[in-house]
Motif scaffolding. Sequence first.
Motif, PDB file in Angstrom:
ATOM      1  N   TRP A  91       0.799  -1.185  -0.017  1.00 46.35           N
ATOM      2  CA  TRP A  91      -0.549   0.489   0.198  1.00 46.35           C
ATOM      3  C   TRP A  91       1.259   1.463  -0.123  1.00 46.35           C
ATOM      4  O   TRP A  91       0.694   2.057  -0.773  1.00 46.35           O
ATOM      5  CB  TRP A  91      -0.812   0.020   1.647  1.00 46.35           C
ATOM      6  N   GLU A 118      -6.010   1.907  -4.490  1.00 45.28           N
ATOM      7  CA  GLU A 118      -6.767   1.485  -4.419  1.00 45.28           C
ATOM      8  C   GLU A 118      -6.964  -0.223  -3.856  1.00 45.28           C
ATOM      9  O   GLU A 118      -7.691  -0.644  -3.376  1.00 45.28           O
ATOM     10  CB  GLU A 118      -8.268   1.615  -4.616  1.00 45.28           C
ATOM     11  N   SER A 119      -6.550  -0.626  -4.526  1.00 49.35           N
ATOM     12  CA  SER A 119      -6.108  -1.895  -4.407  1.00 49.35           C
ATOM     13  C   SER A 119      -5.428  -2.911  -3.476  1.00 49.35           C
ATOM     14  O   SER A 119      -5.548  -3.251  -2.540  1.00 49.35           O
ATOM     15  CB  SER A 119      -6.323  -2.702  -6.214  1.00 49.35           C
ATOM     16  N   GLU A 121      -4.706  -0.493  -1.262  1.00 49.48           N
ATOM     17  CA  GLU A 121      -5.579   0.117   0.134  1.00 49.48           C
ATOM     18  C   GLU A 121      -6.409  -1.525   0.350  1.00 49.48           C
ATOM     19  O   GLU A 121      -6.567  -1.559   1.592  1.00 49.48           O
ATOM     20  CB  GLU A 121      -6.032   1.275   0.046  1.00 49.48           C
ATOM     21  N   ASP A 122      -7.008  -2.212  -0.619  1.00 55.98           N
ATOM     22  CA  ASP A 122      -8.459  -2.683   0.501  1.00 55.98           C
ATOM     23  C   ASP A 122      -7.936  -3.781   0.434  1.00 55.98           C
ATOM     24  O   ASP A 122      -7.726  -4.313   1.819  1.00 55.98           O
ATOM     25  CB  ASP A 122      -9.014  -2.383  -1.167  1.00 55.98           C
ATOM     26  N   ILE A 125      -6.573  -3.125   4.290  1.00 54.67           N
ATOM     27  CA  ILE A 125      -7.817  -3.492   5.328  1.00 54.67           C
ATOM     28  C   ILE A 125      -8.210  -4.504   5.347  1.00 54.67           C
ATOM     29  O   ILE A 125      -8.787  -4.682   6.564  1.00 54.67           O
ATOM     30  CB  ILE A 125      -8.915  -2.163   4.541  1.00 54.67           C
ATOM     31  N   GLU A 126      -8.092  -5.432   4.109  1.00 55.36           N
ATOM     32  CA  GLU A 126      -8.536  -6.531   4.273  1.00 55.36           C
ATOM     33  C   GLU A 126      -7.753  -7.949   4.993  1.00 55.36           C
ATOM     34  O   GLU A 126      -8.240  -8.707   5.358  1.00 55.36           O
ATOM     35  CB  GLU A 126      -8.707  -7.239   3.342  1.00 55.36           C
ATOM     36  N   SER A 151     -12.323   5.141   3.009  1.00 54.46           N
ATOM     37  CA  SER A 151     -12.711   3.659   2.819  1.00 54.46           C
ATOM     38  C   SER A 151     -13.312   2.824   3.447  1.00 54.46           C
ATOM     39  O   SER A 151     -14.245   2.439   3.679  1.00 54.46           O
ATOM     40  CB  SER A 151     -11.410   2.898   2.018  1.00 54.46           C
ATOM     41  N   CYS A 155     -16.828   3.181   2.267  1.00 57.12           N
ATOM     42  CA  CYS A 155     -17.379   2.312   0.854  1.00 57.12           C
ATOM     43  C   CYS A 155     -18.134   1.407   1.661  1.00 57.12           C
ATOM     44  O   CYS A 155     -17.947   0.406   2.615  1.00 57.12           O
ATOM     45  CB  CYS A 155     -15.760   1.496   0.553  1.00 57.12           C
ATOM     46  N   TRP A 157     -17.142  -3.187  -0.102  1.00 55.82           N
ATOM     47  CA  TRP A 157     -16.725  -4.468  -1.116  1.00 55.82           C
ATOM     48  C   TRP A 157     -17.390  -5.246  -1.430  1.00 55.82           C
ATOM     49  O   TRP A 157     -18.346  -6.258  -0.142  1.00 55.82           O
ATOM     50  CB  TRP A 157     -15.075  -5.415  -0.384  1.00 55.82           C
ATOM     51  N   GLY A 162     -16.781  -0.951   4.162  1.00 55.11           N
ATOM     52  CA  GLY A 162     -15.898  -1.119   5.156  1.00 55.11           C
ATOM     53  C   GLY A 162     -15.396  -1.413   6.589  1.00 55.11           C
ATOM     54  O   GLY A 162     -14.674  -1.749   6.706  1.00 55.11           O
TER      55      GLY A 162
END
Length: 181
Positions: A91, A118-119, A121-122, A125-126, A151, A155, A157, A162
């Motif tokens: 990230w 963004e990918s 970051e996701d 986060i996950e 996010s 946001c 997913w 999120g």
Amino acid sequence: METNSNEKYTLDDIHGDIGHLVHLLDGSMTKILDVDHDSLESLDKHCLNRASAFCWIARDIAERVDGQFSNAGIAAKLTLSETVKAKIGAWQAAETRYRKEITLNPESDHDELWKAKESAEDAMIEAPCQSIEDIRAKVLIAMRDENVFGSIADCTWNGEHGLKIFLRSLMGAPPVDNGGN
């Protein structure tokens, strides 16, 4: 900042001052953008455009320094699991690449860089936390980075909010699949 001559100026003080500088420059940019350019003479427009460019660049640099200062400290102070460390590193790399390559030219297309950022970051986060230090690192990033916070707060997913994804990752649970498993 007023300091007592016996008090040391610490890294936390510097970081706080960088954050204040970001807000000051952002506020200055907002005021400059609010000026009605059509009512100005040519020389005034030129001067205002130069001031705008200066504030924009200074704010972006201050934001970059603030982000690197914040996030570099996380990695240096905590012993992270390999998975979370790799996701945070990916990230940070995507964020740095995006910020370095973005320009003031509105015609430029940075969609691929944004999607990569963004990918990454996701994925960060996950990523399931495996230790209290993983949790600390991810919470600190969420609190310090407005895009990550946004996010998590705003946001979804695959139809899941999120915040739920982030909280599940803090408990060490892997992401659920589209079927809710």
